[in-house]
Design a protein around this motif. Sequence first.
Motif, PDB file in Angstrom:
ATOM      1  N   ARG A 114      -1.154  -6.846   1.706  1.00 22.74           N
ATOM      2  CA  ARG A 114      -0.577  -5.568   1.286  1.00 22.74           C
ATOM      3  C   ARG A 114      -0.222  -4.704   2.492  1.00 22.74           C
ATOM      4  O   ARG A 114       0.781  -4.007   2.499  1.00 22.74           O
ATOM      5  CB  ARG A 114      -1.548  -4.835   0.359  1.00 22.74           C
ATOM      6  CG  ARG A 114      -1.732  -5.566  -0.973  1.00 22.74           C
ATOM      7  CD  ARG A 114      -2.824  -4.953  -1.796  1.00 22.74           C
ATOM      8  NE  ARG A 114      -2.383  -3.676  -2.311  1.00 22.74           N
ATOM      9  CZ  ARG A 114      -3.219  -2.744  -2.774  1.00 22.74           C
ATOM     10  NH1 ARG A 114      -4.519  -2.943  -2.752  1.00 22.74           N
ATOM     11  NH2 ARG A 114      -2.750  -1.612  -3.243  1.00 22.74           N
ATOM     12  N   VAL A 115      -1.056  -4.737   3.532  1.00 27.94           N
ATOM     13  CA  VAL A 115      -0.775  -3.988   4.761  1.00 27.94           C
ATOM     14  C   VAL A 115       0.484  -4.525   5.414  1.00 27.94           C
ATOM     15  O   VAL A 115       1.388  -3.775   5.794  1.00 27.94           O
ATOM     16  CB  VAL A 115      -1.973  -4.059   5.733  1.00 27.94           C
ATOM     17  CG1 VAL A 115      -1.579  -3.549   7.107  1.00 27.94           C
ATOM     18  CG2 VAL A 115      -3.141  -3.259   5.182  1.00 27.94           C
ATOM     19  N   ARG A 136      -5.816  -7.709   0.823  1.00 31.39           N
ATOM     20  CA  ARG A 136      -5.670  -6.413   1.485  1.00 31.39           C
ATOM     21  C   ARG A 136      -4.740  -6.537   2.695  1.00 31.39           C
ATOM     22  O   ARG A 136      -3.841  -5.718   2.885  1.00 31.39           O
ATOM     23  CB  ARG A 136      -7.046  -5.909   1.923  1.00 31.39           C
ATOM     24  CG  ARG A 136      -7.033  -4.525   2.535  1.00 31.39           C
ATOM     25  CD  ARG A 136      -6.832  -3.487   1.486  1.00 31.39           C
ATOM     26  NE  ARG A 136      -7.179  -2.188   1.999  1.00 31.39           N
ATOM     27  CZ  ARG A 136      -7.043  -1.081   1.329  1.00 31.39           C
ATOM     28  NH1 ARG A 136      -6.581  -1.104   0.109  1.00 31.39           N
ATOM     29  NH2 ARG A 136      -7.364   0.067   1.848  1.00 31.39           N
ATOM     30  N   ALA A 144      -2.716   5.360   1.359  1.00 34.55           N
ATOM     31  CA  ALA A 144      -3.691   4.271   1.489  1.00 34.55           C
ATOM     32  C   ALA A 144      -3.552   3.577   2.838  1.00 34.55           C
ATOM     33  O   ALA A 144      -4.548   3.205   3.464  1.00 34.55           O
ATOM     34  CB  ALA A 144      -3.515   3.271   0.346  1.00 34.55           C
ATOM     35  N   LEU A 145      -2.322   3.409   3.292  1.00 30.91           N
ATOM     36  CA  LEU A 145      -2.103   2.758   4.583  1.00 30.91           C
ATOM     37  C   LEU A 145      -2.670   3.598   5.718  1.00 30.91           C
ATOM     38  O   LEU A 145      -3.346   3.083   6.615  1.00 30.91           O
ATOM     39  CB  LEU A 145      -0.614   2.502   4.808  1.00 30.91           C
ATOM     40  CG  LEU A 145      -0.266   1.841   6.138  1.00 30.91           C
ATOM     41  CD1 LEU A 145      -0.887   0.451   6.244  1.00 30.91           C
ATOM     42  CD2 LEU A 145       1.241   1.761   6.309  1.00 30.91           C
ATOM     43  N   ARG A 168       3.702  -3.717   3.540  1.00 32.38           N
ATOM     44  CA  ARG A 168       4.097  -2.305   3.678  1.00 32.38           C
ATOM     45  C   ARG A 168       4.933  -2.107   4.928  1.00 32.38           C
ATOM     46  O   ARG A 168       5.806  -1.272   4.980  1.00 32.38           O
ATOM     47  CB  ARG A 168       2.834  -1.446   3.731  1.00 32.38           C
ATOM     48  CG  ARG A 168       3.070   0.016   4.056  1.00 32.38           C
ATOM     49  CD  ARG A 168       3.846   0.695   2.931  1.00 32.38           C
ATOM     50  NE  ARG A 168       4.039   2.086   3.206  1.00 32.38           N
ATOM     51  CZ  ARG A 168       5.012   2.575   3.971  1.00 32.38           C
ATOM     52  NH1 ARG A 168       5.879   1.777   4.539  1.00 32.38           N
ATOM     53  NH2 ARG A 168       5.119   3.878   4.156  1.00 32.38           N
ATOM     54  N   TRP A 181      -6.383   3.366   5.756  1.00 28.75           N
ATOM     55  CA  TRP A 181      -6.801   2.050   6.252  1.00 28.75           C
ATOM     56  C   TRP A 181      -6.708   2.005   7.781  1.00 28.75           C
ATOM     57  O   TRP A 181      -7.619   1.539   8.447  1.00 28.75           O
ATOM     58  CB  TRP A 181      -5.921   0.976   5.618  1.00 28.75           C
ATOM     59  CG  TRP A 181      -6.259  -0.425   6.016  1.00 28.75           C
ATOM     60  CD1 TRP A 181      -7.183  -1.240   5.445  1.00 28.75           C
ATOM     61  CD2 TRP A 181      -5.663  -1.171   7.082  1.00 28.75           C
ATOM     62  NE1 TRP A 181      -7.194  -2.460   6.092  1.00 28.75           N
ATOM     63  CE2 TRP A 181      -6.280  -2.444   7.106  1.00 28.75           C
ATOM     64  CE3 TRP A 181      -4.671  -0.891   8.022  1.00 28.75           C
ATOM     65  CZ2 TRP A 181      -5.938  -3.423   8.022  1.00 28.75           C
ATOM     66  CZ3 TRP A 181      -4.326  -1.871   8.946  1.00 28.75           C
ATOM     67  CH2 TRP A 181      -4.960  -3.119   8.933  1.00 28.75           C
ATOM     68  N   LEU A 236       0.829  -1.195   0.000  1.00 32.16           N
ATOM     69  CA  LEU A 236       0.000   0.000   0.000  1.00 32.16           C
ATOM     70  C   LEU A 236       0.869   1.252   0.000  1.00 32.16           C
ATOM     71  O   LEU A 236       1.947   1.269   0.582  1.00 32.16           O
ATOM     72  CB  LEU A 236      -0.880   0.031   1.247  1.00 32.16           C
ATOM     73  CG  LEU A 236      -1.963  -1.035   1.385  1.00 32.16           C
ATOM     74  CD1 LEU A 236      -2.703  -0.831   2.702  1.00 32.16           C
ATOM     75  CD2 LEU A 236      -2.926  -0.992   0.234  1.00 32.16           C
ATOM     76  N   SER A 237       0.367   2.314  -0.603  1.00 31.09           N
ATOM     77  CA  SER A 237       1.042   3.604  -0.510  1.00 31.09           C
ATOM     78  C   SER A 237       0.877   4.138   0.904  1.00 31.09           C
ATOM     79  O   SER A 237       0.034   3.665   1.673  1.00 31.09           O
ATOM     80  CB  SER A 237       0.420   4.589  -1.511  1.00 31.09           C
ATOM     81  OG  SER A 237      -0.912   4.901  -1.104  1.00 31.09           O
TER      82      SER A 237
END
Length: 199
Positions: free
Chosen positions: A74-75, A71, A13-14, A78, A17, A9-10
């Motif tokens: 991706r978290v 999802r 976005a992080l 990161r 979230w 994630l960017s």
Amino acid sequence: MSAIDDMALSDEALQAWMAIKTNPRPLVRTLSALDGFVTAAVTGPRFADPQDWMCPLMGLPRDVLAKLCNRSRRVCQRRQDPQLDQRDALRQTAGLCAPIRHQPSGGIDPRPWCQGFHAAMNLNIKKWKRLLDLNNPNHGLLLPILIYCVDKKGRPVLGKPRPGPDTAHFIEHEAYKDIALVIPALRELHYVTRYDDRE
């Protein structure tokens, strides 16, 4: 850019979230607090398993690595890379480990970073306890961080500061500058217990 970078994630976005995630709630809600948490996790006393801090930090279940949805993967991705980046930064320069969130006025706001650091301490409090002892000569290493922290009831962790303009000025404009100095010292203090062989 690697495939891992593409999957992660960017920052924006992080943070979005983290701000809305519930059940369970992440221990931090901002990137600055996240950086403080990771700094404590990789410089302080060692957690038995990285999942012991990564899962509560992000509000993910303990078995997340075995059952990741896209999802969640991706978290986690990161934060796994920055954990290594943070450790490398500690080896190279102290300045990268200090709070960097800027206030609208242009000054530094160390509070979110310090609260993140404090959240990691609380998660591993038995191993941090000796440094919280006022008689421990290394207790002073925590002061530039804890001076900005509050407990769950909003009370200052170090107690109410001494009243007066000099104290207020010191807290707002000076104390956080020592964080860049104490982080490498904390890392060195815990290095022997974290890694099998010294560099």
